[in-house]
Write a protein that holds these residues in place. Sequence first.
Motif, PDB file in Angstrom:
ATOM      1  N   GLU A  21      -0.497   5.974   8.645  1.00  0.00           N
ATOM      2  CA  GLU A  21      -1.906   6.276   8.348  1.00  0.00           C
ATOM      3  C   GLU A  21      -2.655   5.000   7.976  1.00  0.00           C
ATOM      4  O   GLU A  21      -2.110   4.115   7.318  1.00  0.00           O
ATOM      5  CB  GLU A  21      -1.978   7.273   7.196  1.00  0.00           C
TER       6      GLU A  21
ATOM      7  N   TYR B  83       2.228   6.649   4.182  1.00  0.00           N
ATOM      8  CA  TYR B  83       1.984   8.036   4.568  1.00  0.00           C
ATOM      9  C   TYR B  83       3.319   8.765   4.808  1.00  0.00           C
ATOM     10  O   TYR B  83       4.285   8.185   5.318  1.00  0.00           O
ATOM     11  CB  TYR B  83       1.160   8.075   5.847  1.00  0.00           C
TER      12      TYR B  83
ATOM     13  N   GLN C 166      -6.291   3.974   6.109  1.00  0.00           N
ATOM     14  CA  GLN C 166      -7.453   4.456   5.358  1.00  0.00           C
ATOM     15  C   GLN C 166      -8.581   3.439   5.473  1.00  0.00           C
ATOM     16  O   GLN C 166      -8.423   2.274   5.107  1.00  0.00           O
ATOM     17  CB  GLN C 166      -7.087   4.657   3.890  1.00  0.00           C
TER      18      GLN C 166
ATOM     19  N   ARG D 227       0.841  -1.189   0.000  1.00  0.00           N
ATOM     20  CA  ARG D 227       0.000   0.000   0.000  1.00  0.00           C
ATOM     21  C   ARG D 227       0.885   1.251   0.000  1.00  0.00           C
ATOM     22  O   ARG D 227       2.070   1.204   0.329  1.00  0.00           O
ATOM     23  CB  ARG D 227      -0.901   0.015   1.240  1.00  0.00           C
TER      24      ARG D 227
ATOM     25  N   LYS E 137     -10.158   8.127   8.278  1.00  0.00           N
ATOM     26  CA  LYS E 137      -8.738   7.859   8.440  1.00  0.00           C
ATOM     27  C   LYS E 137      -8.375   7.833   9.921  1.00  0.00           C
ATOM     28  O   LYS E 137      -8.963   8.545  10.731  1.00  0.00           O
ATOM     29  CB  LYS E 137      -7.891   8.921   7.727  1.00  0.00           C
TER      30      LYS E 137
ATOM     31  N   TRP F 184      -4.725   7.661  12.485  1.00  0.00           N
ATOM     32  CA  TRP F 184      -3.263   7.786  12.516  1.00  0.00           C
ATOM     33  C   TRP F 184      -2.731   7.154  13.799  1.00  0.00           C
ATOM     34  O   TRP F 184      -3.369   7.218  14.869  1.00  0.00           O
ATOM     35  CB  TRP F 184      -2.841   9.256  12.459  1.00  0.00           C
TER      36      TRP F 184
END
Length: 510
Positions: free
Chosen positions: A358, A324, A360, A321, A365, A367
């Motif tokens: 992060e 961030y 998703q 993925r 979202k 963190w």
Amino acid sequence: MFSYADKLRAVELYFKYGKKASRVVQELGYPSTRQLRRWARIIQAGGVLPESVPRKPRYTSEQKRAAVEHYLNHGCCQAFTRRSLGYPSDWLLNRWLDELHPGKRRLISVVQNHHAPFDTEVKRQAVRELCTRSESAREVAQKVGVRREVLYKWKNELIGDEAYRSMRKNKDPSFQEERDTLLDEVARLQQQIRRQQMELDILKKAEELIKKDPGISVQSLTNREKTQVADAFRNTCSLTELLSILQLARSSYFYHRAALFAADKYAEVRTVLVEVFNSNYRCYGYRRLHAMLRYEGMRLSEKVVRRLMAEEQLVVSRSRRRRYSSYCGEIGPAPDNLLARDFTAGAPNQKWLTDITEFQLPSGKVWLSPVVDCFDGKVVSWSVGTRLDAELANTMLDGAISTLKPGERPVIHSDRGGHYRWPGWLTRVNAAGLIRSMSRKGCSPDNAACEGFFGRLKTEMYYGREWSGITLDSFMLHLDAYIRWYNERRIKLSLGAVSPAMYRQQLGIR
């Protein structure tokens, strides 16, 4: 096809996902996108979805009875009835006859067979059977479906009476020998065709049972696989013929058959293996599972563990993925990289690593900001939130500082993100006497140990799972539970197959 509750569920997801029909179909497996949009239009119009649509019969009972009566009163000719009324098909008319007048169709079909057209090849075959018959001519005619007189008429048309008599009364030994030779050749060809058909069926069954790729041959199968295929055909073929086609010795067949039906000596191991794999976020590979089995007193080789994992389909999901990045540009002087990629420590609270990652989700979202100790990889402190602000990093740092003992001044290493240059962060670092260290610009390997923790976390807990319908608060609870499990129960091979908490307990560190 679908219940009323299934339809309502599909329409609710359709509006929930912003009228994305393909996504609803992908999740539920039904219906088609066109059907789903039609249901949604009915609901929006204030209507009610129909639970079921009764099928309207194509023909009424009066039409059915009229067709049957016309057929019986006009010479029992299906073609004439169909041309006169415009319906029905021959199959449907036969079904109506069986329903209204049972037994009529059988008697009528015999009469109609007398007038059925026959191809020239059919006539030739019938005459050939008549000339070489071993039964009566009437029986041959019944097989073809004609009268005996019609059969002899075909014989006169094709070969004549004189040739027929010579074929029936010829007692010449050479003729009989040639006839026997031809019959033997026909029998041999039939046996060869049957053997080839059996080989084809065996290969198809091997693809189905053993999941072999198309295009395999009998030679590519192992003896155990051949035994499985032979058992599948035991009810339809003789064992001798099967073993001959499979090229398998009889002793080997019974040896492997006994092994297949013997009790599985790894039955208990399989149960423990599946339980350990599922209770640890389905993230353990064969090395960690091998270590866990040793703790349970089960001593197996790693190869056996790998084989059992493959048979039980225990597969660790992998995915890549987008990562961030919290880099905001150079807003001030950055400290030097004091670790220089040396992520080893001789004692706890000497080297700390921190970063932000992060997650998703369909609902938003989340963190995560942790502090990882280089001594054993333990997560010293962490904070989870739905806003990427100073409070996220500051709260995590306050929790980590509270675990320090007097005189401990660890190096805290981070990337060049803006969270680690804000006044609140710098004030807390200076007050606790921590030593700052930062990676080089755009160089994630300088903080590889922390990035590795994020990779393991997302691979084991986040990727490959369905998070639709999960709220942000619920996900944060999942994340918090995973980190606690990571510290207290997840084993690390680099620590001797124990968790960070167990490792510190063995060393007498609290």
